[in-house]
Motif scaffolding. Sequence first.
Motif, PDB file in Angstrom:
ATOM      1  N   UNK A 112       0.818  -1.222   0.000  1.00  0.00           N
ATOM      2  CA  UNK A 112       0.000   0.000   0.000  1.00  0.00           C
ATOM      3  C   UNK A 112       0.843   1.258   0.000  1.00  0.00           C
ATOM      4  N   UNK A 113       0.232   2.297  -0.548  1.00  0.00           N
ATOM      5  CA  UNK A 113       0.757   3.656  -0.438  1.00  0.00           C
ATOM      6  C   UNK A 113      -0.028   4.354   0.681  1.00  0.00           C
ATOM      7  N   UNK A 114      -0.249   5.661   0.568  1.00  0.00           N
ATOM      8  CA  UNK A 114      -0.963   6.362   1.648  1.00  0.00           C
ATOM      9  C   UNK A 114      -2.353   5.755   1.853  1.00  0.00           C
ATOM     10  N   UNK A 115      -3.059   5.603   0.769  1.00  0.00           N
ATOM     11  CA  UNK A 115      -4.429   5.104   0.920  1.00  0.00           C
ATOM     12  C   UNK A 115      -4.841   4.191  -0.230  1.00  0.00           C
ATOM     13  N   UNK A 116      -3.877   3.753  -0.975  1.00  0.00           N
ATOM     14  CA  UNK A 116      -4.160   2.902  -2.128  1.00  0.00           C
ATOM     15  C   UNK A 116      -3.262   1.681  -2.126  1.00  0.00           C
ATOM     16  N   UNK A 117      -3.743   0.618  -2.755  1.00  0.00           N
ATOM     17  CA  UNK A 117      -2.829  -0.493  -3.012  1.00  0.00           C
ATOM     18  C   UNK A 117      -1.757  -0.055  -4.014  1.00  0.00           C
ATOM     19  N   UNK A 148     -11.872  -2.105  15.115  1.00  0.00           N
ATOM     20  CA  UNK A 148     -12.508  -2.970  14.124  1.00  0.00           C
ATOM     21  C   UNK A 148     -12.042  -2.754  12.697  1.00  0.00           C
ATOM     22  N   UNK A 149     -11.129  -1.783  12.504  1.00  0.00           N
ATOM     23  CA  UNK A 149     -10.606  -1.564  11.151  1.00  0.00           C
ATOM     24  C   UNK A 149      -9.233  -2.207  11.018  1.00  0.00           C
ATOM     25  N   UNK A 150      -9.053  -2.901   9.925  1.00  0.00           N
ATOM     26  CA  UNK A 150      -7.785  -3.569   9.662  1.00  0.00           C
ATOM     27  C   UNK A 150      -6.654  -2.541   9.590  1.00  0.00           C
ATOM     28  N   UNK A 161      -1.015  -4.859   7.638  1.00  0.00           N
ATOM     29  CA  UNK A 161      -1.287  -5.415   6.314  1.00  0.00           C
ATOM     30  C   UNK A 161      -2.271  -4.594   5.509  1.00  0.00           C
ATOM     31  N   UNK A 162      -2.435  -3.336   5.875  1.00  0.00           N
ATOM     32  CA  UNK A 162      -3.398  -2.500   5.157  1.00  0.00           C
ATOM     33  C   UNK A 162      -2.854  -1.073   5.126  1.00  0.00           C
ATOM     34  N   UNK A 163      -3.486  -0.232   4.293  1.00  0.00           N
ATOM     35  CA  UNK A 163      -2.937   1.125   4.151  1.00  0.00           C
ATOM     36  C   UNK A 163      -3.045   1.945   5.421  1.00  0.00           C
ATOM     37  N   UNK A 164      -3.937   1.537   6.336  1.00  0.00           N
ATOM     38  CA  UNK A 164      -4.050   2.318   7.581  1.00  0.00           C
ATOM     39  C   UNK A 164      -2.766   2.262   8.417  1.00  0.00           C
TER      40      UNK A 164
END
Lengths: 802, 802
Positions: free
Chosen positions: A217-222, A309-311, A314-317
Motif C-alpha cells: 500500500x501507499x498512503x491510501x491505495x494499493x 474494528x478496522x484492519x 497489512x493495510x494502508x491504515x
Amino acid sequence: MPVARSQTGKKPSTGALSNDELRKMDAYWRACNYLCAGMLYLVNNPLLREPLKPEHIKNRLLGHWGSDPGQTFTWVHLNRLIKKYDLDLIYLSGPGHGAPAVLSNCYLEGVYSEVYPDKSEDEAGMQKFFKQFSFPGGIGSHCTPETPGSIHEGGELGYSLSHGFGAAFDNPDLIVTVMVGDGEAETGPLATSWHSNKFLDPVRDGAVLPILHLNGYKIANPTILARISHEELEALFVGYGWTPYFVEGDDPAVMHQIMADVTERCIIEIRAIQSKARSSKSKSPERPRWPMIVLRTPKGWTGPKEVDGHKVEGFWRAHQIPILDPKTSPKHLKQLEAWMKSYKPDELFDESGRLLEELRELAPKGTRRISGNPHANGGLLRKPLDMPDFRKYAIDVKQPGQVEVSSTYTLGGFLRDIMRQNMTSFRVFGPDETASNRLQVVYEASPKTWMAKILPEDADGTDIAPDGRVMEMLSEHTLEGWFEGYVLTGRHGFLSSYEAFVHIIDSMFNQHAKWLEKSKLELRWRAPISSINFLITSLVWRQDHNGFTHQDPGFIDVVSNKSPHVTRIYLPPDANCLLSVADHCLRSTNYVNVIVADKAPHLQYLSMDDAIKHCTKGIGIWDFASTDAGSEPDVVIASAGDIPTAEALAATAILREHCTDLKIRFINVVDLFRLMPASEHPHGLSEREFDSLFTLDKPVIFNFHAYASLIHKFTYKRKNHDNIHVRGYKEQGNINTPLELAILNQIDRFDIAIDVVDRVPKLQASAAHLKEWLKDQIIESVNYAHENGIDRKEITDWKWPV
Amino acid sequence: MPVARSQTGKKPSTGALSNDELRKMDAYWRACNYLCAGMLYLVNNPLLREPLKPEHIKNRLLGHWGSDPGQTFTWVHLNRLIKKYDLDLIYLSGPGHGAPAVLSNCYLEGVYSEVYPDKSEDEAGMQKFFKQFSFPGGIGSHCTPETPGSIHEGGELGYSLSHGFGAAFDNPDLIVTVMVGDGEAETGPLATSWHSNKFLDPVRDGAVLPILHLNGYKIANPTILARISHEELEALFVGYGWTPYFVEGDDPAVMHQIMADVTERCIIEIRAIQSKARSSKSKSPERPRWPMIVLRTPKGWTGPKEVDGHKVEGFWRAHQIPILDPKTSPKHLKQLEAWMKSYKPDELFDESGRLLEELRELAPKGTRRISGNPHANGGLLRKPLDMPDFRKYAIDVKQPGQVEVSSTYTLGGFLRDIMRQNMTSFRVFGPDETASNRLQVVYEASPKTWMAKILPEDADGTDIAPDGRVMEMLSEHTLEGWFEGYVLTGRHGFLSSYEAFVHIIDSMFNQHAKWLEKSKLELRWRAPISSINFLITSLVWRQDHNGFTHQDPGFIDVVSNKSPHVTRIYLPPDANCLLSVADHCLRSTNYVNVIVADKAPHLQYLSMDDAIKHCTKGIGIWDFASTDAGSEPDVVIASAGDIPTAEALAATAILREHCTDLKIRFINVVDLFRLMPASEHPHGLSEREFDSLFTLDKPVIFNFHAYASLIHKFTYKRKNHDNIHVRGYKEQGNINTPLELAILNQIDRFDIAIDVVDRVPKLQASAAHLKEWLKDQIIESVNYAHENGIDRKEITDWKWPV
C-alpha cells in the motif's frame, strides 16, 4: 500469505539459522521495532518502565510506521552477512519516510550516540532520541542528511536505485543494498532505473542488491506491483534483467529463516558473478543476471492488527500512525502500550537502557556498521581530482572575435585528460548526447559503458565497451541519480544536457541542493563532497531548427531559488573562459555548478590569460569593445552568455562605426551571481563595485542568455536598476535561422543598436537614418532566411573589426 | 534478422494480403517514404522530373530519417484495418522527430491540403510542402500542433503512451495506436506508463495499441531494449501485463504480410476483449492482457545501406540525415537521386503530381482518415461541462476570520457533483493523494479506477473499482500525461499535487504550454480545448513536519516564464474564493490554470457574494481589515496565498490594537497576474489602477506565499516598486511548527508588524516598546514549540477580532 519461494521455484532452506541465532536476531529486530514505535509516540517514559500515561505521548503524532518493520528486518539480516562475510555494505532506504527503521539501527549500532552524544545509549539518551524525531527543532521523518549512514533521503520518491548504482560504480568491493518501496516503484524514474544493470561492470564496479519491498500500500491505495500476479511480477524483473528471489510471509520465525537463506544466497551469487568476471580474460563478458529480492511482508508488520474494528496491519491504515489518538483515548492508550510491550523491551535493554550485550554483538563493528560506513559520508573518502593544466587546451586568441571554435569541443579535450588521470574516480554523464554536445573526444580516454549486447558494426564509431566510463542512457533522471550517488560516495563527475530538457530533473536538483545545504551549513561531521557540475548546452539560441519546444532557458531560474551557499551559475562567453570555469567547478566541493555554453562554433574573444582574469573576477569591462576610455560612458552594453555576447558585440561594432562620438562601455558577466547584492550572495558585488561598473544613471542595455526577469531579480536593489533594460528569451520562436530567432526575441545586433540609439539622448537627433538602416537590416535578414533557409553570409561571417 | 514471430511462438500467416493488396500497399508506403526523403532534402524538382542538381537541395539539411519508414509502414497497415473494420483510430508518434512519417501520410490523405491549401496535391503544392519542412518560416521537424492529426509532438520524449491512454479513457469506440520509440522507452516516464493498463476499463474506455519501434539506435548509441535477448524483452512486456507480438525483419514483401496478419490479429483481440467485457455482468471483471506489437525494423529502412563505406541503414548513422552533403558532393548527389528514385515516384504520382487514384483508395475517407480524425482536434468534440452552481457549496461566513475550514475539503463537494453531472467527460487526477489532499468526497461520486486485483479488505475504505473515475498512481508523469491526453481529445479534468513535487512535471508543463500557445495564437483550425487545472496543495507552509525537502513553492516561477496567453495563477485566500476560482478555471479553455490552496483548516474571510466579487476583480482592498477609510494610508499590507494572508491579518490585528492612529490598507491578491503591467499580461492592472491601490510612495509590506522574487518580477516596472517589501519562502525550514516555519522565513505576524513599525515614520518614536514585545513573542513562540511540539493555543486559536 504464501510461503517464501525463490525465482526458480526451489523452496528455500528453512534451517539457515540456529535456534540461538534466530532468537537473538528476532530480539534485535524487536528492539528496532520498539524504537521505531517509540520515535513515533513518546516524549517520555522511553522504556515503558512506568505505566503509559497521556503525558508520555507527543502532542502531535507525525511519522511513518508502515515500512519500518520490513526495513529493520532486512537490516538485521544484512548485519548477519556483513559479519559472516566481512562485507563492505551500505543501505539506501527508498521509502525514506520510514526513517525510524534506519535511525533505530543507527542508534543500536552506537553510531547515533557517537555523532550526537546527547542521544546517548541509555534511558536519558533514548528519551531525547525519541522526542527529537519529527519534532520541532528536532530531526526529520525521512533519511535526511542528519541521518548517519544515509546518502538518500527518500523524501521525493524515485531515485533510490539510481543513487545506489552511482554508489556502486568504481567501488568493486562495495555492496549497495537498496530498499525500493513499492509505491516508489510506480514512479517513472524508478521504473527505468532497473535497467541500470546494463551499465554495471562486474569487474570494476561493486554490486547493487535491490530489495523490492512489497508492502502492498501507499498512503491510501494499493500498489500496482502488489496487485499483479506472481507470474507477471517475476516476468517483469526477469525482463528487466534480474534474477528475482521472493521472500513472502508474515510469521517472523519462518521469515527469519527464509530471509537468512535468500540474502545469503544473493551474497554468494554476487561474489560468484564478480569472481567469474574478474578472473575472465574476455573483453566482452556476458552481462550477468544479478540477484534481487522481492520482500512481501504486511505493511506495519507486527503492529496493531486492528484498531476499532478496522484492519491496520497489512493495510494502508498502517502507513503512518497506526493508533491515532492514544493521548486522548484511554482505550487506545492501552492498545499502544500493549503493542509496544509486545516487543518485550525489558528483555532487550539493560538497566541503564542500553541494548543487551549479547544483542549488541549482532551488529558489525566500526566502519563495517552500515550506519558508520564511510561510503555514506563520501567526503571522507574523496580525493581531489588529479587535474591537468587547463591552460594546455587554450585556443590561441591573438585578436578578439576573429576565429570560430566550438567551446564544448575544446572542453572535451580537457575532460578527456581529466578522465585519463582519474580512471577510477571520474565519470562523464550525458543523456545520449555526449557526442551530440561535441564532447566526443572524451571517448579517446574511455568509451561509453555498455553491458548489453555489442554487435560487429559497433566497431565503426559507436564507442561502447563494458568498461567504458562515459555514461549515456536516454534518461536524465537515471543519469542525475547515478551522478548524485557517485559524488555522495566521494567521487567526481560532469553531466551535459540539452538546455530545454534539463528541466526534466528540476526536482532532483532541488532535492540535492537541499541535501547539500543542510550538510554544508549544519552538519560538520559530513565531509565536503564534490560538486554536481552541469554543462547546459544545445542552447535555446541554437534551437532555431528544433523549434519552439526545444527552447527553454529557465533551468537557471529554478537554480536561483535555492540557497546561495550551494548554487553557482556561469555563462562563459568563449572556449578559454569555459576551460577556466570548468577547472574551477571540478575542483570545488558542495555546490551545484551550472555552466551554460553552446556547442556550435562561436567567435573567440579572450586569450587564456585574459580569460582567467575575467573568470576570476566573474564580471568585467571588455576594453577592446569599449570606447569610454575609462571615463563615464554614454551607455553600458552588457552581456551574459555566448550568443547574446556575440550579438551585443556586433551591435557595438555597428555603433562604433556609425556613431563615432558615442562612449560605450562593454561589460561581460560570466559569474551570474556577481550581479546580486553582496548581502544576499557570497559572490555578489558590493554596491560600490556595481555602481562603478554600471554607473548610477546611464542606460544599460543588457543582452541576456535566458529570461530577462532573472537579471531584474538579481539587480532590482541596485541603484541604477531603473535604467537596466534587459533583453532575453521571450518565448518567441519556431523554425528559424539563428539570426531570425534572435530577432524574434530582440536580442539581435540590430535591435540592440536601435535600443541604444533610442536611449542615448545625444544620438537621437542625428540617428534617424541609422535607425532606418537597422530596421531594413532586420527585414532583409528575415526575408533572406525565408528564401534561402540560412542566414546571410555577412552575418554568419561577421567578425569583430580589427 | 529473424522472421517475425508472435509471442506464442506461432508463426504468423504470410498470406494475409493478396498480391494486388500487397503491391498497392507497398506502393503507398514507397510514396510515403519518397515524401519523407523529399522533405529532408528538396526545395525544388519535387518529383525528380529533371536530373537532380545542387540547387534543388536545401542549403541546410535538418530532420530525422531514422524512424520514418517504420512509422509510415505502420500507418499504411493501420489504414487497411480502418477501412476493413471501419475503425475510429488515431495515431501518436512517440519519436515525434520522425514527423515526416506523419506529415507524408497527412499529405497523401488530402488533409494537409485541406488545412493548408497552398500545399496542394500537385507538383507545385508538393514543392511548397517539401520546402517548408524544417525551414525558416516553415514548420517543425516534430509532430507540432501545426500537424493535422497530431496530439503529441514528441519533442520531449517519454509521454506518448500516457497521452495515448488519456485519449482512450471514456472513448469506448476509439483505438489509440501509440508508436513508442525505443530511445523514448528508456525514459522514466515512458517506462512506468506501460502500467497504465491497470487503469483502463475495457467496458467504458477505448483501447490503446502500443507499437514499440525497435529501431535499434538513438542519436549515436544502441538502445537498451534492442540489445537485450528476445526472452528478456518478451518477459518484460508480459511482466508489464501485455501480450506482445513481434514483427521483425527487413524484407518488405515478407514484412507486409506479417504486419498485416499481426495488426489484424491485435484488432480482433481488442474487439474480443471489449465485447467480452461489455457483455459481462461481472462487477470485477478480470484485467485483460491487451495486445501490443514489437516492431523490429532497420533504422532508416529502405534508405542508403552505406555511405562512403560506413553502414547507414540499420545503424545510428541513419538517425538524422543519411547522406550529408549532396549539395557539394556530386557523388553523394547521385547517391541521393538513386535512393529517391528507388521509390519509383513516376509509378506513384500522376502527371499533375497527385497520388495515383488506385493508391488514394487505400486511405480511409473523411473523418476516418487518421490525420483527419476529430479526436486529434479535440476541441471539435468538446462539450462544456454541465456545472452545478458553485455557490451551493459555500461556507457560511458571517464575520471574517471566525471559523476554520479546509478549503480543499470544501472544493471536494463541488468536484464530486461536477463528476456526477459529467460521468463520461470529467476525471480527477492525483498521485496517491486525492484523499490526502482532502478531496475525498469525490469518491462519493466515483471511486478510484483500479483494474488490478481487488481484495476483500478494500471494501473498508479503499474506494477502488474498475469503473472508477478518480485517477491515482504514484507517478506525476503518468497522471499529467493522462490528463493532457484527456483534454487534448476534448474532455475535462482536475489534478491535485503536493506543491514541492509538482516540479517533477515542470518540463511537461513547459511542453504543454508551448503546444497551447501555438494552437491558440497561430492555428485557427484547432478548436479550443479545456484548460489543464492544477490544484497545488500540501503547501510549503504546512510542510513544517515533512521538513526541508517538502518545501518548495517554485512551480509558479516556472509557470510565469511561459506565455501570458496561456498561463493563469490563482491564490484564493479561503474556501469561497477557491470555489469561485475553480468554477472559473473549469469553464475556461486553452489555459494552464494553477490554483494554490492549502488542505489544512484555515480561517474563512469572505461570504460567497464577497468572494465572487473579490475573485472577479482578482485583487482588492479588504475593508474589514483596513483602517484607512478610503484615504491615503500610512502603510499597505498586502498578501497573496491563504497562510500568508492569515499571518498578514494577524499582524494587522496587532497593529490595530497597538497603533490606533495607524492607517492601514489591506490588499489581497487572488489573481497573481493582476500585478503585472497591462502591457505584458492580459490580466495586468493598468498603471492607474495599480497606483491607486498600492499608492505612489507608501511602504508596502507584501506577504507572499512563494519566493519573494516573483512579486518583484511582476512589479518592478511599477512606480512604487522601490517601496514594495516582499516576504516569502527563503529556503529556511526543517522540522518546525507552522508558526516557527513562518518565523524562520519572516512571513509571520510578529515580523510583519515589526517591519511596519520600522517603515512607517510616524510610528518609530513611540513603538520601541511594541517592537520589544513582538520580538519576545517570537522567542516565546519558538521556545514553546520546541518544548511542546505544537504552537501555543493563542496562536492556533487566533481569530480576527470582531
